[in-house]
Design an enzyme around this catalytic site. Structure first.
Site, short mmCIF file in Angstrom:
data_model
loop_
_atom_site.label_atom_id
_atom_site.label_comp_id
_atom_site.label_asym_id
_atom_site.label_seq_id
_atom_site.Cartn_x
_atom_site.Cartn_y
_atom_site.Cartn_z
N HIS A 20 3.83 -2.02 3.39
CA HIS A 20 3.96 -0.69 2.78
C HIS A 20 5.39 -0.53 2.27
O HIS A 20 6.33 -0.55 3.07
CB HIS A 20 3.66 0.41 3.80
CG HIS A 20 2.29 0.34 4.40
ND1 HIS A 20 1.98 -0.52 5.43
CD2 HIS A 20 1.16 1.04 4.10
CE1 HIS A 20 0.70 -0.35 5.76
NE2 HIS A 20 0.18 0.59 4.98
N ASP A 69 0.82 -1.21 0.00
CA ASP A 69 0.00 0.00 0.00
C ASP A 69 0.85 1.26 0.00
O ASP A 69 1.98 1.28 0.50
CB ASP A 69 -0.87 0.05 1.26
CG ASP A 69 -2.11 -0.81 1.16
OD1 ASP A 69 -2.19 -1.65 0.25
OD2 ASP A 69 -3.00 -0.66 2.02
#
Length: 263
Positions: A219, A74
Protein backbone atom coordinates in the site's frame (compact mmCIF):
# COMPACT_ATOMS: atom_id res chain seq x y z
CA UNK A 1 -0.79 19.24 6.67
CA UNK A 2 0.80 16.38 4.72
CA UNK A 3 1.34 14.34 7.89
CA UNK A 4 -2.28 14.87 8.93
CA UNK A 5 -3.49 13.78 5.49
CA UNK A 6 -1.33 10.66 5.55
CA UNK A 7 -2.50 9.83 9.08
CA UNK A 8 -6.13 10.17 8.01
CA UNK A 9 -5.55 7.88 5.03
CA UNK A 10 -3.82 5.29 7.22
CA UNK A 11 -6.61 5.29 9.77
CA UNK A 12 -9.34 4.98 7.17
CA UNK A 13 -7.69 2.20 5.19
CA UNK A 14 -6.53 0.21 8.23
CA UNK A 15 -10.11 0.04 9.42
CA UNK A 16 -11.02 -1.82 6.26
CA UNK A 17 -8.20 -4.36 6.22
CA UNK A 18 -7.82 -7.77 7.87
CA UNK A 19 -4.85 -9.90 8.85
CA UNK A 20 -3.43 -12.37 6.36
CA UNK A 21 -4.59 -15.30 8.50
CA UNK A 22 -8.20 -14.10 8.60
CA UNK A 23 -8.05 -13.34 4.89
CA UNK A 24 -6.90 -16.87 4.09
CA UNK A 25 -9.95 -18.26 5.87
CA UNK A 26 -12.23 -15.82 4.06
CA UNK A 27 -10.83 -16.64 0.64
CA UNK A 28 -11.01 -20.38 1.30
CA UNK A 29 -14.78 -20.07 1.54
CA UNK A 30 -15.39 -17.60 -1.27
CA UNK A 31 -16.81 -20.36 -3.48
CA UNK A 32 -15.16 -19.22 -6.70
CA UNK A 33 -12.69 -21.11 -8.82
CA UNK A 34 -9.46 -19.21 -9.32
CA UNK A 35 -6.89 -19.23 -12.10
CA UNK A 36 -3.14 -19.05 -11.53
CA UNK A 37 -0.84 -17.06 -13.82
CA UNK A 38 0.59 -20.32 -15.15
CA UNK A 39 -2.90 -21.61 -15.96
CA UNK A 40 -3.81 -18.31 -17.64
CA UNK A 41 -0.77 -18.54 -19.88
CA UNK A 42 -1.55 -22.13 -20.74
CA UNK A 43 -5.11 -21.33 -21.78
CA UNK A 44 -4.07 -18.81 -24.45
CA UNK A 45 -4.74 -20.53 -27.73
CA UNK A 46 -5.22 -17.93 -30.44
CA UNK A 47 -3.01 -15.42 -32.20
CA UNK A 48 -5.21 -12.40 -31.54
CA UNK A 49 -5.03 -12.99 -27.80
CA UNK A 50 -1.26 -13.38 -27.90
CA UNK A 51 -0.82 -10.12 -29.84
CA UNK A 52 -3.03 -8.19 -27.44
CA UNK A 53 -1.17 -9.48 -24.41
CA UNK A 54 2.23 -8.57 -25.78
CA UNK A 55 1.48 -4.89 -26.17
CA UNK A 56 2.54 -3.80 -22.69
CA UNK A 57 5.00 -1.01 -21.78
CA UNK A 58 7.88 -3.46 -21.40
CA UNK A 59 7.01 -5.38 -24.54
CA UNK A 60 6.29 -9.10 -24.55
CA UNK A 61 7.82 -10.90 -21.57
CA UNK A 62 7.61 -14.69 -21.69
CA UNK A 63 6.88 -15.56 -18.05
CA UNK A 64 6.83 -19.23 -18.98
CA UNK A 65 10.60 -18.83 -19.32
CA UNK A 66 11.42 -15.75 -17.23
CA UNK A 67 11.17 -15.77 -13.43
CA UNK A 68 8.38 -13.21 -13.23
CA UNK A 69 6.81 -11.40 -10.31
CA UNK A 70 4.24 -8.58 -10.22
CA UNK A 71 4.47 -5.61 -7.88
CA UNK A 72 1.06 -4.16 -7.00
CA UNK A 73 -0.08 -1.26 -4.81
CA UNK A 74 -3.53 -0.79 -3.29
CA UNK A 75 -5.61 2.08 -1.95
CA UNK A 76 -3.77 5.00 -3.52
CA UNK A 77 -2.84 7.34 -4.90
CA UNK A 78 -1.67 9.32 -1.90
CA UNK A 79 1.01 11.76 -0.78
CA UNK A 80 3.77 9.12 -1.09
CA UNK A 81 2.85 7.96 -4.60
CA UNK A 82 4.98 10.50 -6.52
CA UNK A 83 8.05 9.34 -4.58
CA UNK A 84 7.15 5.75 -5.42
CA UNK A 85 6.83 6.63 -9.10
CA UNK A 86 10.29 8.22 -8.95
CA UNK A 87 11.70 4.98 -7.51
CA UNK A 88 9.98 2.78 -10.09
CA UNK A 89 11.23 5.01 -12.89
CA UNK A 90 14.80 4.86 -11.57
CA UNK A 91 14.63 1.07 -11.18
CA UNK A 92 12.94 0.61 -14.58
CA UNK A 93 10.06 -1.33 -13.05
CA UNK A 94 6.39 -1.15 -13.99
CA UNK A 95 3.78 -1.86 -11.33
CA UNK A 96 0.02 -2.34 -11.14
CA UNK A 97 -1.90 0.26 -9.14
CA UNK A 98 -5.32 -0.68 -7.74
CA UNK A 99 -6.74 2.78 -7.10
CA UNK A 100 -9.42 3.99 -4.73
CA UNK A 101 -11.80 6.62 -6.06
CA UNK A 102 -13.02 8.85 -3.26
CA UNK A 103 -10.32 11.04 -1.69
CA UNK A 104 -7.66 9.36 -3.84
CA UNK A 105 -8.27 9.39 -7.60
CA UNK A 106 -10.33 12.55 -7.21
CA UNK A 107 -7.74 14.15 -4.91
CA UNK A 108 -4.56 13.28 -6.83
CA UNK A 109 -5.57 13.43 -10.52
CA UNK A 110 -2.10 14.46 -11.71
CA UNK A 111 -0.58 11.42 -9.99
CA UNK A 112 -3.05 9.12 -11.75
CA UNK A 113 -2.19 10.70 -15.09
CA UNK A 114 1.52 10.39 -14.41
CA UNK A 115 1.31 6.72 -13.41
CA UNK A 116 -0.59 5.90 -16.60
CA UNK A 117 1.76 7.98 -18.78
CA UNK A 118 4.80 6.21 -17.33
CA UNK A 119 3.45 2.80 -18.35
CA UNK A 120 2.02 1.45 -15.11
CA UNK A 121 -1.16 -0.62 -15.14
CA UNK A 122 -4.05 1.35 -13.68
CA UNK A 123 -6.65 -0.85 -11.97
CA UNK A 124 -9.76 -0.52 -9.81
CA UNK A 125 -10.01 -0.91 -6.01
CA UNK A 126 -13.58 0.48 -5.69
CA UNK A 127 -14.77 3.96 -4.82
CA UNK A 128 -14.91 3.82 -1.00
CA UNK A 129 -13.22 0.50 -0.03
CA UNK A 130 -16.41 -1.21 1.10
CA UNK A 131 -16.55 -4.99 1.31
CA UNK A 132 -18.23 -5.87 -1.95
CA UNK A 133 -19.46 -9.26 -0.77
CA UNK A 134 -21.73 -7.48 1.74
CA UNK A 135 -23.35 -5.20 -0.85
CA UNK A 136 -26.28 -5.55 -3.23
CA UNK A 137 -25.51 -5.83 -6.96
CA UNK A 138 -26.44 -2.20 -7.65
CA UNK A 139 -24.16 -1.07 -4.81
CA UNK A 140 -21.30 -3.23 -6.10
CA UNK A 141 -21.82 -1.76 -9.56
CA UNK A 142 -21.69 1.79 -8.19
CA UNK A 143 -18.50 1.11 -6.19
CA UNK A 144 -16.72 -0.20 -9.26
CA UNK A 145 -18.19 1.91 -12.04
CA UNK A 146 -17.58 5.25 -10.31
CA UNK A 147 -13.88 4.46 -10.19
CA UNK A 148 -13.97 3.15 -13.77
CA UNK A 149 -15.36 6.44 -15.01
CA UNK A 150 -13.06 8.59 -12.88
CA UNK A 151 -9.99 6.79 -14.22
CA UNK A 152 -11.28 6.95 -17.80
CA UNK A 153 -11.81 10.71 -17.48
CA UNK A 154 -8.17 11.16 -16.43
CA UNK A 155 -6.41 8.58 -18.62
CA UNK A 156 -8.77 7.91 -21.52
CA UNK A 157 -9.02 4.23 -20.62
CA UNK A 158 -11.18 2.18 -18.26
CA UNK A 159 -9.34 -0.37 -16.09
CA UNK A 160 -9.64 -4.05 -16.96
CA UNK A 161 -8.56 -5.30 -13.52
CA UNK A 162 -10.06 -4.89 -10.07
CA UNK A 163 -9.09 -6.01 -6.59
CA UNK A 164 -11.96 -6.49 -4.12
CA UNK A 165 -11.26 -4.85 -0.75
CA UNK A 166 -9.89 -7.41 1.73
CA UNK A 167 -9.95 -9.93 -1.12
CA UNK A 168 -13.61 -10.58 -0.31
CA UNK A 169 -15.63 -11.73 -3.29
CA UNK A 170 -18.62 -13.89 -4.16
CA UNK A 171 -20.84 -14.74 -7.12
CA UNK A 172 -22.56 -11.33 -7.03
CA UNK A 173 -19.19 -9.57 -7.22
CA UNK A 174 -18.11 -11.87 -10.03
CA UNK A 175 -21.27 -11.13 -12.03
CA UNK A 176 -20.93 -7.36 -11.73
CA UNK A 177 -17.20 -7.48 -12.47
CA UNK A 178 -17.92 -9.48 -15.61
CA UNK A 179 -20.58 -6.99 -16.67
CA UNK A 180 -18.11 -4.12 -16.28
CA UNK A 181 -15.27 -5.93 -18.06
CA UNK A 182 -13.16 -6.37 -14.93
CA UNK A 183 -11.05 -9.37 -13.95
CA UNK A 184 -10.53 -9.95 -10.21
CA UNK A 185 -6.92 -10.09 -8.97
CA UNK A 186 -5.73 -11.33 -5.57
CA UNK A 187 -2.16 -11.82 -4.34
CA UNK A 188 0.43 -14.20 -2.91
CA UNK A 189 2.65 -11.95 -0.76
CA UNK A 190 1.74 -9.16 1.63
CA UNK A 191 3.57 -7.34 4.40
CA UNK A 192 0.68 -6.17 6.61
CA UNK A 193 2.13 -2.72 5.99
CA UNK A 194 -1.06 -1.17 7.35
CA UNK A 195 0.08 -2.30 10.81
CA UNK A 196 3.72 -1.19 10.86
CA UNK A 197 5.96 1.69 9.82
CA UNK A 198 9.07 -0.51 10.00
CA UNK A 199 10.40 -0.47 6.44
CA UNK A 200 12.97 -3.16 7.17
CA UNK A 201 10.22 -5.47 8.44
CA UNK A 202 8.05 -4.76 5.40
CA UNK A 203 10.98 -5.60 3.14
CA UNK A 204 11.71 -8.84 5.02
CA UNK A 205 8.11 -10.01 4.95
CA UNK A 206 7.85 -9.55 1.20
CA UNK A 207 11.19 -11.16 0.45
CA UNK A 208 10.29 -14.14 2.65
CA UNK A 209 7.07 -14.71 0.68
CA UNK A 210 8.29 -13.91 -2.83
CA UNK A 211 8.02 -16.67 -5.40
CA UNK A 212 7.85 -17.21 -9.13
CA UNK A 213 4.58 -16.01 -10.69
CA UNK A 214 3.87 -14.18 -7.44
CA UNK A 215 1.76 -11.07 -6.97
CA UNK A 216 3.04 -8.73 -4.26
CA UNK A 217 0.52 -6.60 -2.39
CA UNK A 218 1.68 -3.34 -0.80
CA UNK A 219 0.00 0.00 0.00
CA UNK A 220 1.68 3.22 -1.14
CA UNK A 221 -0.40 5.23 1.37
CA UNK A 222 1.57 4.12 4.45
CA UNK A 223 4.70 5.82 5.78
CA UNK A 224 6.86 2.69 5.96
CA UNK A 225 6.01 1.16 2.60
CA UNK A 226 7.59 3.33 -0.09
CA UNK A 227 11.00 3.43 1.67
CA UNK A 228 10.96 -0.40 1.60
CA UNK A 229 10.43 -0.64 -2.15
CA UNK A 230 14.01 0.00 -3.41
CA UNK A 231 15.38 -2.80 -1.24
CA UNK A 232 12.62 -5.18 -2.33
CA UNK A 233 13.28 -4.47 -6.00
CA UNK A 234 17.06 -4.70 -5.72
CA UNK A 235 17.02 -8.00 -3.83
CA UNK A 236 14.46 -9.66 -6.07
CA UNK A 237 16.38 -8.58 -9.15
CA UNK A 238 19.48 -10.07 -7.54
CA UNK A 239 17.54 -13.32 -7.15
CA UNK A 240 16.80 -13.31 -10.86
CA UNK A 241 13.24 -12.00 -10.93
CA UNK A 242 11.77 -9.99 -13.79
CA UNK A 243 9.17 -7.43 -12.71
CA UNK A 244 6.01 -7.32 -14.80
CA UNK A 245 2.51 -5.89 -14.60
CA UNK A 246 -0.36 -8.26 -13.85
CA UNK A 247 -1.46 -8.47 -17.53
CA UNK A 248 2.12 -9.30 -18.52
CA UNK A 249 2.23 -12.00 -15.85
CA UNK A 250 -0.78 -13.66 -17.48
CA UNK A 251 0.41 -13.20 -21.09
CA UNK A 252 -0.08 -14.55 -23.67
CA UNK A 253 -3.39 -15.04 -21.90
CA UNK A 254 -5.55 -11.99 -21.29
CA UNK A 255 -7.51 -11.23 -18.10
CA UNK A 256 -11.07 -12.44 -18.52
CA UNK A 257 -13.91 -10.32 -17.11
CA UNK A 258 -15.27 -11.78 -13.88
CA UNK A 259 -12.52 -14.38 -13.57
CA UNK A 260 -10.56 -14.61 -10.32
CA UNK A 261 -6.76 -14.67 -10.61
CA UNK A 262 -4.38 -15.57 -7.81
CA UNK A 263 -1.03 -17.39 -7.68
Amino acid sequence: MLKNTARSIRTRAAAGLVTAAALTLALAGCGQDSTSPKEARGRADNTAEVKAAGAGPQGAVDCAKAKCIALTFDAGPGPHTPQLLDILKEKKVHATFFLLGRKHVDTYPDTVRRAAAEGHEIANHTWTHQRLDQLKPDEIRSELDRTQQAVKKLTGHEPTLMRPPQGRTNDKVKAVAKELGLAQVLWSATAKDYATTDSALIRKRILDQAGRDGIILLHDIYDGTVPAVPGIIDELKRRGYTFVTVPQLLAPGTPQPGALYRP
